[in-house]
Write a protein that holds these residues in place. Structure first.
Motif, PDB file in Angstrom:
ATOM      1  N   SER A 144       0.847  -1.194   0.000  1.00 33.52           N
ATOM      2  CA  SER A 144       0.000   0.000   0.000  1.00 33.52           C
ATOM      3  C   SER A 144       0.883   1.245   0.000  1.00 33.52           C
ATOM      4  CB  SER A 144      -0.925   0.008   1.212  1.00 33.52           C
ATOM      5  OG  SER A 144      -1.870   1.055   1.104  1.00 33.52           O
ATOM      6  N   ILE A 145       0.640   2.114  -0.971  1.00 29.40           N
ATOM      7  CA  ILE A 145       1.384   3.360  -1.110  1.00 29.40           C
ATOM      8  C   ILE A 145       0.641   4.459  -0.348  1.00 29.40           C
ATOM      9  CG2 ILE A 145       2.307   5.051  -2.743  1.00 29.40           C
ATOM     10  CD1 ILE A 145       2.178   2.829  -4.889  1.00 29.40           C
ATOM     11  N   HIS A 146       1.387   5.263   0.381  1.00 27.02           N
ATOM     12  CA  HIS A 146       0.828   6.415   1.107  1.00 27.02           C
ATOM     13  C   HIS A 146       0.037   7.282   0.118  1.00 27.02           C
ATOM     14  CE1 HIS A 146       0.808  10.255   3.268  1.00 27.02           C
ATOM     15  NE2 HIS A 146       1.108   9.566   4.369  1.00 27.02           N
ATOM     16  N   PRO A 147      -1.137   7.793   0.508  1.00 29.04           N
ATOM     17  CA  PRO A 147      -1.982   8.522  -0.449  1.00 29.04           C
ATOM     18  C   PRO A 147      -1.421   9.860  -0.941  1.00 29.04           C
ATOM     19  CG  PRO A 147      -2.983   8.517   1.726  1.00 29.04           C
ATOM     20  CD  PRO A 147      -1.794   7.612   1.794  1.00 29.04           C
ATOM     21  N   THR A 148      -0.488  10.476  -0.208  1.00 23.90           N
ATOM     22  CA  THR A 148       0.035  11.777  -0.653  1.00 23.90           C
ATOM     23  C   THR A 148       1.549  11.775  -0.876  1.00 23.90           C
ATOM     24  OG1 THR A 148       0.296  12.568   1.629  1.00 23.90           O
ATOM     25  CG2 THR A 148      -1.802  13.047   0.522  1.00 23.90           C
ATOM     26  N   ASN A 149       2.234  10.674  -0.578  1.00 21.56           N
ATOM     27  CA  ASN A 149       3.677  10.621  -0.735  1.00 21.56           C
ATOM     28  C   ASN A 149       4.063   9.252  -1.299  1.00 21.56           C
ATOM     29  OD1 ASN A 149       6.462  10.534  -0.513  1.00 21.56           O
ATOM     30  ND2 ASN A 149       6.514  11.323   1.573  1.00 21.56           N
ATOM     31  N   SER A 150       4.357   9.205  -2.586  1.00 22.14           N
ATOM     32  CA  SER A 150       4.620   7.919  -3.239  1.00 22.14           C
ATOM     33  C   SER A 150       5.958   7.295  -2.841  1.00 22.14           C
ATOM     34  CB  SER A 150       4.541   8.066  -4.758  1.00 22.14           C
ATOM     35  OG  SER A 150       5.522   8.973  -5.220  1.00 22.14           O
ATOM     36  N   ASP A 151       6.767   7.983  -2.053  1.00 24.58           N
ATOM     37  CA  ASP A 151       8.002   7.393  -1.539  1.00 24.58           C
ATOM     38  C   ASP A 151       7.765   6.556  -0.287  1.00 24.58           C
ATOM     39  OD1 ASP A 151       9.728   8.331  -3.493  1.00 24.58           O
ATOM     40  OD2 ASP A 151      10.170  10.190  -2.417  1.00 24.58           O
ATOM     41  N   VAL A 152       6.594   6.711   0.329  1.00 25.87           N
ATOM     42  CA  VAL A 152       6.259   5.957   1.546  1.00 25.87           C
ATOM     43  C   VAL A 152       5.367   4.779   1.146  1.00 25.87           C
ATOM     44  CG1 VAL A 152       5.149   6.026   3.809  1.00 25.87           C
ATOM     45  CG2 VAL A 152       6.441   8.017   2.980  1.00 25.87           C
ATOM     46  N   VAL A 153       5.858   3.582   1.418  1.00 24.50           N
ATOM     47  CA  VAL A 153       5.145   2.362   1.031  1.00 24.50           C
ATOM     48  C   VAL A 153       5.181   1.397   2.209  1.00 24.50           C
ATOM     49  CG1 VAL A 153       5.040   0.446  -0.598  1.00 24.50           C
ATOM     50  CG2 VAL A 153       5.870   2.681  -1.368  1.00 24.50           C
ATOM     51  N   ILE A 198      -2.908  -4.862   2.881  1.00 19.10           N
ATOM     52  CA  ILE A 198      -2.585  -3.739   3.759  1.00 19.10           C
ATOM     53  C   ILE A 198      -3.110  -2.485   3.089  1.00 19.10           C
ATOM     54  CG2 ILE A 198      -0.268  -3.379   2.815  1.00 19.10           C
ATOM     55  CD1 ILE A 198       0.624  -2.864   5.772  1.00 19.10           C
ATOM     56  N   GLU A 199      -3.736  -1.617   3.869  1.00 24.08           N
ATOM     57  CA  GLU A 199      -4.337  -0.402   3.318  1.00 24.08           C
ATOM     58  C   GLU A 199      -3.998   0.794   4.190  1.00 24.08           C
ATOM     59  OE1 GLU A 199      -6.081  -0.071   0.487  1.00 24.08           O
ATOM     60  OE2 GLU A 199      -6.045  -2.216   0.034  1.00 24.08           O
ATOM     61  N   VAL A 200      -3.583   1.888   3.548  1.00 20.45           N
ATOM     62  CA  VAL A 200      -3.385   3.166   4.226  1.00 20.45           C
ATOM     63  C   VAL A 200      -4.674   3.953   4.041  1.00 20.45           C
ATOM     64  CG1 VAL A 200      -2.022   5.282   4.332  1.00 20.45           C
ATOM     65  CG2 VAL A 200      -0.921   3.128   3.718  1.00 20.45           C
ATOM     66  N   HIS A 201      -5.218   4.467   5.128  1.00 20.69           N
ATOM     67  CA  HIS A 201      -6.470   5.217   5.091  1.00 20.69           C
ATOM     68  C   HIS A 201      -6.292   6.446   4.200  1.00 20.69           C
ATOM     69  CE1 HIS A 201     -10.004   7.341   6.442  1.00 20.69           C
ATOM     70  NE2 HIS A 201     -10.344   6.302   7.197  1.00 20.69           N
ATOM     71  N   PRO A 202      -7.127   6.630   3.172  1.00 20.88           N
ATOM     72  CA  PRO A 202      -6.930   7.737   2.236  1.00 20.88           C
ATOM     73  C   PRO A 202      -7.109   9.128   2.853  1.00 20.88           C
ATOM     74  CG  PRO A 202      -8.944   6.537   1.718  1.00 20.88           C
ATOM     75  CD  PRO A 202      -8.259   5.782   2.809  1.00 20.88           C
ATOM     76  N   ALA A 203      -7.969   9.253   3.838  1.00 20.54           N
ATOM     77  CA  ALA A 203      -8.219  10.567   4.447  1.00 20.54           C
ATOM     78  C   ALA A 203      -7.393  10.799   5.712  1.00 20.54           C
ATOM     79  CB  ALA A 203      -9.710  10.720   4.774  1.00 20.54           C
ATOM     80  N   ALA A 204      -6.894   9.734   6.307  1.00 25.68           N
ATOM     81  CA  ALA A 204      -6.099   9.821   7.537  1.00 25.68           C
ATOM     82  C   ALA A 204      -4.903   8.879   7.380  1.00 25.68           C
ATOM     83  CB  ALA A 204      -6.940   9.440   8.746  1.00 25.68           C
ATOM     84  N   PRO A 205      -3.849   9.302   6.655  1.00 26.76           N
ATOM     85  CA  PRO A 205      -2.770   8.379   6.292  1.00 26.76           C
ATOM     86  C   PRO A 205      -1.935   7.833   7.445  1.00 26.76           C
ATOM     87  CG  PRO A 205      -2.354  10.585   5.419  1.00 26.76           C
ATOM     88  CD  PRO A 205      -3.709  10.605   6.036  1.00 26.76           C
ATOM     89  N   ASN A 206      -2.124   8.315   8.661  1.00 23.21           N
ATOM     90  CA  ASN A 206      -1.452   7.697   9.805  1.00 23.21           C
ATOM     91  C   ASN A 206      -2.159   6.421  10.252  1.00 23.21           C
ATOM     92  OD1 ASN A 206       0.677   9.473  10.037  1.00 23.21           O
ATOM     93  ND2 ASN A 206      -0.423  10.846  11.393  1.00 23.21           N
ATOM     94  N   MET A 207      -3.373   6.196   9.737  1.00 24.13           N
ATOM     95  CA  MET A 207      -4.169   5.013  10.054  1.00 24.13           C
ATOM     96  C   MET A 207      -3.917   3.950   8.985  1.00 24.13           C
ATOM     97  SD  MET A 207      -6.578   3.924  12.255  1.00 24.13           S
ATOM     98  CE  MET A 207      -7.346   5.409  12.853  1.00 24.13           C
ATOM     99  N   ILE A 208      -3.382   2.818   9.421  1.00 20.82           N
ATOM    100  CA  ILE A 208      -3.071   1.728   8.504  1.00 20.82           C
ATOM    101  C   ILE A 208      -3.738   0.462   9.021  1.00 20.82           C
ATOM    102  CG2 ILE A 208      -1.206   0.404   7.433  1.00 20.82           C
ATOM    103  CD1 ILE A 208       0.319   3.147   8.705  1.00 20.82           C
ATOM    104  N   PHE A 209      -4.306  -0.307   8.112  1.00 16.54           N
ATOM    105  CA  PHE A 209      -4.933  -1.583   8.450  1.00 16.54           C
ATOM    106  C   PHE A 209      -4.188  -2.689   7.728  1.00 16.54           C
ATOM    107  CE2 PHE A 209      -8.205   1.600   8.968  1.00 16.54           C
ATOM    108  CZ  PHE A 209      -8.785   1.241  10.174  1.00 16.54           C
ATOM    109  N   ALA A 210      -3.957  -3.800   8.421  1.00 13.50           N
ATOM    110  CA  ALA A 210      -3.264  -4.946   7.854  1.00 13.50           C
ATOM    111  C   ALA A 210      -4.089  -6.199   8.117  1.00 13.50           C
ATOM    112  CB  ALA A 210      -1.872  -5.079   8.466  1.00 13.50           C
ATOM    113  N   ASN A 213      -0.685   5.472  14.207  1.00 16.36           N
ATOM    114  CA  ASN A 213       0.451   6.403  14.239  1.00 16.36           C
ATOM    115  C   ASN A 213       1.498   6.030  13.184  1.00 16.36           C
ATOM    116  OD1 ASN A 213       1.467   4.113  15.448  1.00 16.36           O
ATOM    117  ND2 ASN A 213       1.931   5.084  17.404  1.00 16.36           N
ATOM    118  N   ALA A 214       1.050   5.814  11.963  1.00 15.47           N
ATOM    119  CA  ALA A 214       1.915   5.548  10.801  1.00 15.47           C
ATOM    120  C   ALA A 214       2.784   4.304  10.972  1.00 15.47           C
ATOM    121  CB  ALA A 214       2.773   6.767  10.480  1.00 15.47           C
ATOM    122  N   GLY A 215       2.274   3.317  11.692  1.00 15.38           N
ATOM    123  CA  GLY A 215       2.947   2.041  11.796  1.00 15.38           C
ATOM    124  C   GLY A 215       3.877   1.865  12.979  1.00 15.38           C
ATOM    125  N   GLN A 216       3.971   2.860  13.856  1.00 21.62           N
ATOM    126  CA  GLN A 216       4.857   2.713  15.020  1.00 21.62           C
ATOM    127  C   GLN A 216       4.315   1.710  16.031  1.00 21.62           C
ATOM    128  OE1 GLN A 216       5.928   6.471  16.687  1.00 21.62           O
ATOM    129  NE2 GLN A 216       6.850   7.197  14.799  1.00 21.62           N
TER     130      GLN A 216
END
Length: 186
Positions: free
Chosen positions: A94-103, A135-147, A158-161
């Motif tokens: 899953s690629i971060h919705p606003t930063n394609s360098d974060v995967v 795995i999905e990064v929440h499109p409106a709240a990219p610190n929320m990730i579901f696996a 918190n962005a995977g911490q």
């Protein structure tokens, strides 16, 4: 009344020929530790995980069966392997919705993240026997990730911490409702 066949209308637009598929010279090799004299095994090169960047649709990542992650920055015209020194075999990318360098991706026994377009990968969440299917990064709240995987459904706010298991049952697929981002489909 007898069943009627559906009527198909022909498109007024002329059909254009699709570009032919082209082989991407990719070889599959035996895992490290196997006999060194074994040749490549080119009969197997499956793509299992795939994502397209929302912020830059020219950027795509894919995970292949032999454990390699490939990235393109030109909509698939050319591909480059990233993170070759890491074990990154995955079905879940899953690629971060606003930063394609974060995967984010699910590697065997861990969730990993890159912040630099795949050059380096950090292990965020190691867990014995974990295998992720999605795995999905929440499109409106990219610190929320579901696996979603064989050991349940996990969430990070918190962005995977930090990760919390929110469902113990195995989950094969996961989608976030874009109309109502508080709703998940499993």
């Amino acid at each position: 009344e007898a069943m009627r066949r559906p009527k198909y209308l022909e498109s007024p637009q002329p059909q254009r020929a699709l570009a032919p598929w082209k082989n991407l010279t990719m070889e599959t090799f035996w895992e490290k530790g196997d006999r060194a004299d074994q040749p490549a095994c080119p009969w197997q090169a499956n793509v299992y995980g795939f994502d397209i960047s929302r912020s830059n649709p020219s950027v795509l990542y894919c995970g292949t069966e032999p454990g390699a992650i490939f990235k393109t920055v030109d909509k698939g015209k050319t591909w480059k392997q990233v993170g070759a020194e890491y074990v990154l075999q995955t079905e879940a990318i899953s690629i971060h919705p606003t930063n394609s360098d974060v995967v984010y991706l699910g590697a065997p026994g861990a969730i990993r993240r890159t912040n630099d377009g795949g050059a380096t990968w950090a292990t965020l969440f190691p867990m014995k026997d974990l295998w992720l299917n999605d795995i999905e990064v929440h499109p409106a709240a990219p610190n929320m990730i579901f696996a979603a995987g064989n050991l349940g459904l996990f969430r990070s706010s918190n962005a995977g911490q930090d990760w919390t298991r929110i469902l113990n049952d195995a989950v094969s697929d996961l989608e976030i409702n874009t109309a109502d981002p508080h709703q998940l489909y499993l």
